[in-house]
Design a protein around this motif. Sequence first.
Motif, PDB file in Angstrom:
ATOM      1  N   ASP A 179       0.812  -1.211   0.000  1.00  0.00           N
ATOM      2  CA  ASP A 179       0.000   0.000   0.000  1.00  0.00           C
ATOM      3  C   ASP A 179       0.849   1.268   0.000  1.00  0.00           C
ATOM      4  OD1 ASP A 179      -2.273   1.490   0.041  1.00  0.00           O
ATOM      5  OD2 ASP A 179      -2.636   1.305   2.191  1.00  0.00           O
ATOM      6  N   ASP A 205      -6.178  -6.930  -2.556  1.00  0.00           N
ATOM      7  CA  ASP A 205      -6.028  -6.457  -1.179  1.00  0.00           C
ATOM      8  C   ASP A 205      -4.712  -5.720  -1.016  1.00  0.00           C
ATOM      9  OD1 ASP A 205      -8.397  -7.220  -0.034  1.00  0.00           O
ATOM     10  OD2 ASP A 205      -7.712  -9.279   0.306  1.00  0.00           O
ATOM     11  N   ARG A 206      -4.779  -4.615  -0.289  1.00  0.00           N
ATOM     12  CA  ARG A 206      -3.560  -3.845  -0.048  1.00  0.00           C
ATOM     13  C   ARG A 206      -3.079  -4.067   1.369  1.00  0.00           C
ATOM     14  NH1 ARG A 206      -4.831   1.844  -3.216  1.00  0.00           N
ATOM     15  NH2 ARG A 206      -4.555   0.950  -5.297  1.00  0.00           N
ATOM     16  N   HIS A 207      -1.772  -4.225   1.518  1.00  0.00           N
ATOM     17  CA  HIS A 207      -1.222  -4.432   2.858  1.00  0.00           C
ATOM     18  C   HIS A 207      -0.191  -3.353   3.171  1.00  0.00           C
ATOM     19  CE1 HIS A 207       2.736  -5.860   1.591  1.00  0.00           C
ATOM     20  NE2 HIS A 207       2.132  -6.547   0.652  1.00  0.00           N
ATOM     21  N   PRO A 208      -0.020  -3.011   4.470  1.00  0.00           N
ATOM     22  CA  PRO A 208       0.964  -1.985   4.819  1.00  0.00           C
ATOM     23  C   PRO A 208       2.392  -2.458   4.522  1.00  0.00           C
ATOM     24  CG  PRO A 208      -0.432  -2.549   6.710  1.00  0.00           C
ATOM     25  CD  PRO A 208      -0.711  -3.546   5.639  1.00  0.00           C
ATOM     26  N   GLU A 211       4.509  -5.541   6.440  1.00  0.00           N
ATOM     27  CA  GLU A 211       3.573  -6.548   6.979  1.00  0.00           C
ATOM     28  C   GLU A 211       4.288  -7.891   7.149  1.00  0.00           C
ATOM     29  OE1 GLU A 211       1.029  -7.817   8.780  1.00  0.00           O
ATOM     30  OE2 GLU A 211      -0.363  -6.562   7.642  1.00  0.00           O
ATOM     31  N   ARG A 212       4.057  -8.567   8.279  1.00  0.00           N
ATOM     32  CA  ARG A 212       4.660  -9.887   8.470  1.00  0.00           C
ATOM     33  C   ARG A 212       3.607 -10.970   8.704  1.00  0.00           C
ATOM     34  NH1 ARG A 212       7.526  -7.913   6.113  1.00  0.00           N
ATOM     35  NH2 ARG A 212       9.695  -7.292   6.402  1.00  0.00           N
ATOM     36  N   GLU A 213       2.377 -10.586   8.977  1.00  0.00           N
ATOM     37  CA  GLU A 213       1.343 -11.583   9.257  1.00  0.00           C
ATOM     38  C   GLU A 213       0.422 -11.699   8.045  1.00  0.00           C
ATOM     39  OE1 GLU A 213       1.193 -13.722  11.834  1.00  0.00           O
ATOM     40  OE2 GLU A 213      -0.333 -14.543  10.507  1.00  0.00           O
ATOM     41  N   SER A 215      -1.276 -14.471   7.005  1.00  0.00           N
ATOM     42  CA  SER A 215      -2.308 -15.511   7.000  1.00  0.00           C
ATOM     43  C   SER A 215      -3.677 -14.920   6.661  1.00  0.00           C
ATOM     44  CB  SER A 215      -2.350 -16.209   8.358  1.00  0.00           C
ATOM     45  OG  SER A 215      -2.620 -15.282   9.384  1.00  0.00           O
ATOM     46  N   ASN A 216      -3.947 -13.729   7.188  1.00  0.00           N
ATOM     47  CA  ASN A 216      -5.257 -13.117   6.965  1.00  0.00           C
ATOM     48  C   ASN A 216      -5.510 -12.805   5.488  1.00  0.00           C
ATOM     49  OD1 ASN A 216      -5.429 -13.121   9.791  1.00  0.00           O
ATOM     50  ND2 ASN A 216      -4.352 -11.165   9.885  1.00  0.00           N
ATOM     51  N   TYR A 217      -4.456 -12.343   4.815  1.00  0.00           N
ATOM     52  CA  TYR A 217      -4.597 -12.024   3.394  1.00  0.00           C
ATOM     53  C   TYR A 217      -4.735 -13.293   2.562  1.00  0.00           C
ATOM     54  CZ  TYR A 217      -2.660  -7.679   5.118  1.00  0.00           C
ATOM     55  OH  TYR A 217      -2.431  -6.538   5.839  1.00  0.00           O
ATOM     56  N   GLN A 219      -5.882 -16.204   3.448  1.00  0.00           N
ATOM     57  CA  GLN A 219      -7.181 -16.841   3.599  1.00  0.00           C
ATOM     58  C   GLN A 219      -8.244 -16.132   2.747  1.00  0.00           C
ATOM     59  OE1 GLN A 219      -8.545 -17.681   7.669  1.00  0.00           O
ATOM     60  NE2 GLN A 219      -8.444 -19.709   6.804  1.00  0.00           N
ATOM     61  N   LYS A 220      -8.153 -14.808   2.701  1.00  0.00           N
ATOM     62  CA  LYS A 220      -9.081 -14.063   1.842  1.00  0.00           C
ATOM     63  C   LYS A 220      -8.866 -14.432   0.380  1.00  0.00           C
ATOM     64  CE  LYS A 220     -10.619  -9.835   2.044  1.00  0.00           C
ATOM     65  NZ  LYS A 220     -10.575  -8.350   2.085  1.00  0.00           N
ATOM     66  N   ARG A 243       5.767 -17.229   1.412  1.00  0.00           N
ATOM     67  CA  ARG A 243       5.872 -18.322   2.372  1.00  0.00           C
ATOM     68  C   ARG A 243       4.492 -18.725   2.887  1.00  0.00           C
ATOM     69  NH1 ARG A 243       9.104 -15.935   5.858  1.00  0.00           N
ATOM     70  NH2 ARG A 243      11.031 -16.719   4.971  1.00  0.00           N
ATOM     71  N   GLU A 244       3.685 -17.733   3.209  1.00  0.00           N
ATOM     72  CA  GLU A 244       2.372 -18.031   3.773  1.00  0.00           C
ATOM     73  C   GLU A 244       1.435 -18.611   2.716  1.00  0.00           C
ATOM     74  OE1 GLU A 244       2.389 -18.402   6.601  1.00  0.00           O
ATOM     75  OE2 GLU A 244       0.825 -17.501   7.814  1.00  0.00           O
TER      76      GLU A 244
END
Lengths: 407, 285
Positions: A179, A205-208, A211-213, A215-217, A219-220, A243-244
């Motif tokens: 983002d 989806d945009r992420h900051p 970002e290191r977590e 999983s949430n993205y 799964q979406k 990796r995720e």
Amino acid sequence: MSNLKRRNILKAGALGAAAAGFGFPSILRAQPKEIVMLGLWDQTGAFADVGPLNDRGMRMALEERGMKVLGKPIKYITRDGATQAGTSTRRAEEAIDGEGARFMIGPWSSGVALAVSEVAKRKKVLHLFSGGTEDISGARCHRYSFQWAASPYTAAKTVVDNFMKANPKAKRWHLLVADYAFGWSVEKYIKEVGKAHGLEFVGADRHPLGEREFSNYVQKAAANRPDVVAMINFGGDAVAGAREIFNFGLTPKLPLIMCWSSGVEELIQLAPEIRDNLWVGTNFYYTANTPVAKAFVKSYQAKFKTPPGYAPSAAYSMTRMLLAAFDKAKSDDVQAVIKALEGLEVNDLLGRMKVDGATHQTLRPYFFLRCKPKAQMKHELDLADIVATGDTPLPKQYAACKDIGGF
Amino acid sequence: MNLLLGQILNGIATGMLYALMGLGLSLITGVLNIPNFAHGALFAVGAYLLVSVVGVLGNFWLGLIVAPIGVALLGLVIEWAGVRRLYAAGHDYQLLFTFGLALILNELIIVIWGPVGISHLPPALLRGGVDLGFTFYPKYRLFVMGMAGALVVLTWLFLEKTKYGAIMRAGIENKEMVSLLGIDIQMLFTVAFALGAYLAGIAGALTAPIRGLSPGMGVDMLGIAFVVVALGGLGNLLGAIAAGLLIGVAQAVVAAYWTEASTAVIFAVMAAVLLVRPQGLFGIR
């Protein structure tokens, strides 16, 4: 009368020489003898790991020439901009005013570089930059800044066209976008180029940054049932995301694209299993088949053990382009060197490279890679094959740099 | 709906790891009354030790046992050689010491394991995923959820149900009284620091296959651990567990609808709770 005059001049000269020797601002000292070049490379902040690599590349290009151009010695200085606009602009100004730097390269972050570019314009110094914002050679173009990285359009076109050639049925795309300036630019053109292929973007989806977590993205992304996931992010973000996506079992069943990767530097951080069915767009890959790239990779590897990724290569190539412009201009005057850079054509690191005089965008190939499954790797660094390169320039209708302006 | 359920599951898994970190930090902060800025670095050391032990012994489970014990021993040494000398010196010196220590550990990681990130895959048994009906979920994450949950419960039982745990809690409440009762308070401090380090180490080891390893990995986690401690109430162990879960779930649920805010929400939740309850969720002071 003439005698007196001569004596006065001699006195003034002696005084001047003494003053220059004893702590007069070094700008006065520097100007006649040496050419001061500034590498604005981050040693702290988000790109702390990249700055030292940039420095290696720039230093190597200068050392190849014996730290000299046009018979004059080059004084290479570096400053740490801390990956922050405020710090970077302040350090750049200090180096320009205090050290007499007239030529600067860097920094690595798009957002920060845009701020530094304003300093270059105000202080009238030549500025070279490589990164993912389209604004340096677009909406905020001016006479003093140049862009080395491929246009985000060139990158998007290379990635989408060549990926679809290999996977014609993969029409449902899910995007994962960093983002900030670079993410938005590339996303825009991926969607634009995707129209011609009838792509459907089932999610974006945009992420900051940082970002290191993931999983949430992921799964979406999985919930959208895409045919392919494409990431437009860089460095640690890209590595954590890939990796995720593997951990959640999306790859290797689905292909994953890293649209704007640092190349070997990111890929070696991923286990071979994670690289299975991974496709990569990058500004440089170390198996590039040009004489300059081969020599550079060889000496870089001899020095630092690992092959060079995008960061040292960009710094290396930008410095070589700058030196080529000095040769062409036969002058170390900033404006003369700028004029020489505009329209400069070289056969260099990436093959044929040309600086567009109207926008200051370097027209050059962009690389598209396919990673190798573990079984096909011949050695530890045999990570990927270059599937294709693309150099389609930004079409006129998207060009935001209408007038590059004067000095 | 399925997406929301999946995200809550994600949030619990991540939240359990946050709780482990927060619990360890809360224990150290509570018993020793020291802001441990090296907690993130201990987390990173735990992850790197796991990779090295697995590299040498070839067994993930042995690594998971040995690596956190290594970090606990490191904690023991840190307390014995450094922290112990600063109890009387005031927070400024303690802060400088633990912060400096974090930098040293971080640089040592770069010297020993290199500056470039490393991927570490889960053990073969836990690779791939299972279909839970509403979502496909990685086996390793389910394992982490169970393992971290069990550790949290065990630590809590130790502190609540055993005599030594009671002494430790008493130490949080009133150090003078504990030492007047003839208990070796110095020993208590050492054990608390080592236990806190152990929890950070095992959180790091469990995280390694999920997030991979990079020298800066502790910095990200340190910030979250402090948020968990502040949110739960300083020195409040149950609070740390609840706060860890709350932050993990909030982060995951927000990411389902507004991904850009997934980092900011950690701090937004903290600010919101502290506005209403300045002492934290379960804090009394």
